[in-house]
Enzyme design. Structure first.
Site, PDB file in Angstrom:
ATOM      1  CE  LYS A  10       7.226   5.020  -7.071  1.00  8.47           C
ATOM      2  NZ  LYS A  10       6.593   6.109  -6.308  1.00  8.47           N
ATOM      3  CD  GLU A  32       3.045   7.585   2.394  1.00 10.04           C
ATOM      4  OE1 GLU A  32       3.931   8.435   2.297  1.00 10.04           O
ATOM      5  OE2 GLU A  32       2.379   7.181   1.432  1.00 10.04           O
ATOM      6  CG  HIS A  77       8.405   2.269  -2.568  1.00 10.35           C
ATOM      7  ND1 HIS A  77       9.543   2.522  -3.294  1.00 10.35           N
ATOM      8  CD2 HIS A  77       7.723   3.432  -2.552  1.00 10.35           C
ATOM      9  CE1 HIS A  77       9.543   3.792  -3.679  1.00 10.35           C
ATOM     10  NE2 HIS A  77       8.444   4.363  -3.253  1.00 10.35           N
ATOM     11  CG  ASP A 130       2.709   6.356  -5.233  1.00 10.78           C
ATOM     12  OD1 ASP A 130       3.582   6.894  -5.933  1.00 10.78           O
ATOM     13  OD2 ASP A 130       2.508   6.659  -4.045  1.00 10.78           O
ATOM     14  CE  LYS A 178      11.936   4.466   3.129  1.00 11.74           C
ATOM     15  NZ  LYS A 178      11.827   5.790   3.725  1.00 11.74           N
TER      16      LYS A 178
HETATM   17  C1  BG6 Z   1       7.059   7.676  -3.010  1.00  9.84           C
HETATM   18  C2  BG6 Z   1       5.606   7.720  -3.335  1.00  9.84           C
HETATM   19  O1  BG6 Z   1       7.754   6.861  -3.923  1.00  9.84           O
HETATM   20  O2  BG6 Z   1       7.236   7.166  -1.695  1.00  9.84           O
HETATM   21  C3  BG6 Z   1       4.856   8.567  -2.332  1.00  9.84           C
HETATM   22  O3  BG6 Z   1       5.423   8.250  -4.642  1.00  9.84           O
HETATM   23  C4  BG6 Z   1       5.131   8.087  -0.923  1.00  9.84           C
HETATM   24  O4  BG6 Z   1       3.458   8.570  -2.595  1.00  9.84           O
HETATM   25  C5  BG6 Z   1       6.630   7.954  -0.683  1.00  9.84           C
HETATM   26  O5  BG6 Z   1       4.594   9.051  -0.037  1.00  9.84           O
HETATM   27  C6  BG6 Z   1       6.902   7.295   0.652  1.00  9.84           C
HETATM   28  O6  BG6 Z   1       8.274   7.353   0.936  1.00  9.84           O
HETATM   29  P1  BG6 Z   1       8.787   7.431   2.437  1.00  9.84           P
HETATM   30  O7  BG6 Z   1      10.282   7.351   2.304  1.00  9.84           O
HETATM   31  O8  BG6 Z   1       8.309   8.721   3.001  1.00  9.84           O
HETATM   32  O9  BG6 Z   1       8.193   6.249   3.137  1.00  9.84           O
END
Ligand code: BG6
Length: 484
Positions: free
Chosen positions: A148, A216, A240, A235, A182
């Site tokens: 992505k 986050e 996701h 994003d 995951k």
């Molecule tokens: C990425 C995004 O795909 O996923 C980021 O571009 C984000 O902005 C990240 O921080 C989050 O992934 P994870 O695995 O840390 O939850």
């Protein structure tokens, strides 16, 4: 055993962008951990390919440093590192020109799985695909892996799909969404379809609403250039969170196989209601002593891109009509936590009379940290004094329930790369899925662009803008707390 190792076929894996950030942070350290787990065939080769002019020794040194930095917990033995580095080769290559391609063609083997990881910007996908064919490097069994963002909107995603389709069949294209790799995300399917307990209740008749939170603590610093053109909607939500929503909402597939699963996910995306602007809250974080605000993290001091979004999503089908899905994700929030909460309705009648502050059954699937599943149930408060009800968690942390091995489960990238080698596309997005997700996302983004919508500021370290609380309050509900 949790971390049973299933052998994979011998392979040549070429990583275009092999010196880049993703390769050094995720792909190579992930492969190293698979090597340590004993899953890498003795003759397997990983071939870094990038513009930089270096030899295999230089590349091995670079990756050695990357493993030291990003290899993850656990002691790293010199023997393991040397053993892994021996699998690495490097070819300097010009993605848009001719340099390096005949060298790559010369070292590729015929009788092994051939996989090509496009760890580069989407602008190069077409060039790479074309040259792999022109030089006879890829064949009809080869696989390509793409990252992505898969497009910026429906038009660009369609163009990318068309470009790749000129040289590769859909069955050869592995579009990564690392959330699908995951552990707990896959566990969501195991919980739903491996137990009789939940599925009869898994519908609008018994589920009041669903909350999906991906919070986050990091800001966008360092990635401001990319992020400011995307925002949280592109994003995180289009990919996701959409994938999480699909796995919760989809009908049971007939088999756990790639097309059966992806067909069901696609039906969910196509059944999503358009989202009204009143059901969306966008935010931008402010600065504090721990870091700058969003507008200082990006180049445009007047940016209207969101670093937080909350939205209420409806699904028009028999299973879910009337049960809202509330989605929320943001940067610089109070805690790093990702979870899905299935909030069930109250029993139709209480034989115990009115009891204050009853909160009902909630099934929480925690993606990170502390992966696990928690079911809130009602019991009698112990002791004399009548029938007083309390809610208690039936808590299953994978680490507690499954022992220390639960800590060793492969991370998302390790698992997904091994699935590419195995030729299993179940956890990868199909082209039509990605396009359907953009078809739903585009009008939402256009809606706020047309209105000139400005995101609400929110304090770093908070749960997002106040208005996002209202999104649920006005429906008589409330968000779960953002905490680890
Ligand atoms: C990425 C995004 O795909 O996923 C980021 O571009 C984000 O902005 C990240 O921080 C989050 O992934 P994870 O695995 O840390 O939850």
């Amino acid at each position: 055993m949790v971390s049973r190792v299933i052998p994979v076929d011998n392979f040549d894996l070429v990583i275009f962008g092999g010196t880049g950030d993703l390769a050094r942070r995720k792909i190579l350290p992930g492969l190293y951990r698979r090597f340590c787990a004993g899953q890498m065939p003795e003759d397997a080769r990983i071939i870094g390919a990038a513009r930089s002019d270096m030899d295999a020794a230089g590349y091995r040194q670079m990756i050695k440093e990357a493993i030291a930095e990003f290899g993850g917990p656990g002691e790293q033995s010199a023997a393991d590192i040397d053993g892994f580095l021996a699998h690495l080769e490097y070819i300097p290559i010009d993605a848009r020109g001719q340099a390096g391609w005949s060298d790559l063609a010369a070292i590729m083997r015929k009788d092994v799985v051939k996989a090509f990881y496009f760890s580069v910007g989407p602008g190069l996908f077409g060039d790479l695909a074309e040259r792999l064919h022109l030089h006879g490097i890829a064949d009809s069994d080869s696989r390509i892996v793409v990252e992505k963002p898969f497009g910026h909107d429906l038009t660009s995603a369609k163009a990318l799909n068309a470009t790749l389709a000129q040289h590769f069949d859909e069955g050869q294209i592995y579009r990564i969404d690392h959330y699908l790799g995951k552990e707990t995300v896959q566990n969501l399917m195991a919980v739903r379809f491996g137990n009789i307990l939940f599925e009869p209740l898994w519908n609008a008749q018994y589920v009041d609403h669903i909350q999906i939170t991906v919070a986050e603590t990091v800001g966008v610093g360092g990635r401001g250039g990319y992020y400011d053109k995307s925002g949280a909607m592109r994003d995180m939500v289009q990919n996701h969170m959409m994938q999480l929503l699909c796995l919760i909402a989809m009908e049971p597939p007939n088999r756990f196989d790639p097309d059966a699963v992806r067909d069901e996910k696609l039906k969910v995306i196509r059944a999503l209601d358009p989202v009204e602007q009143a059901q969306i809250v966008r935010g931008q974080y402010c600065g504090d002593e721990d870091g700058p605000g969003y507008l200082e993290d990006v180049e445009d001091p007047k940016s209207k891109t969101e670093s937080f979004i909350a939205l209420k999503v409806g699904i028009s089908n028999w299973r879910w009509k009337g049960t809202p899905f509330y989605l929320r994700t943001g940067k610089r929030m109070r805690a790093r936590t990702s979870e899905i909460a299935i909030v069930f309705k109250d029993p139709p009648h209480s034989i115990f009379g009115e009891q204050e502050d009853r909160r009902g059954n909630v099934l929480v699937i925690r993606l990170q940290p502390n992966e696990g599943i928690n079911l809130r149930v009602t019991i009698k408060e112990p002791g004399p004094g009548g029938m007083r009800l309390v809610e208690v968690p039936l808590d299953m942390s994978f680490a507690d329930a499954l022992g220390p091995d639960a800590h060793d489960v492969p991370d998302a990238y390790e698992r997904l790369i091994m699935d590419v080698i195995r030729g299993n596309q179940t956890l990868f997005m199909r082209g039509d899925e990605v396009e359907a997700a953009w078809a739903w996302t585009d009008p939402i983004i256009e809606g706020w662009q047309d209105r000139g919508d400005t995101p609400r500021p929110y304090d770093a370290g908070s749960s997002g803008p106040e208005d996002s609380l209202m999104l649920l309050h006005k429906d008589g509900r409330r968000w779960r707390e953002v905490r680890t």
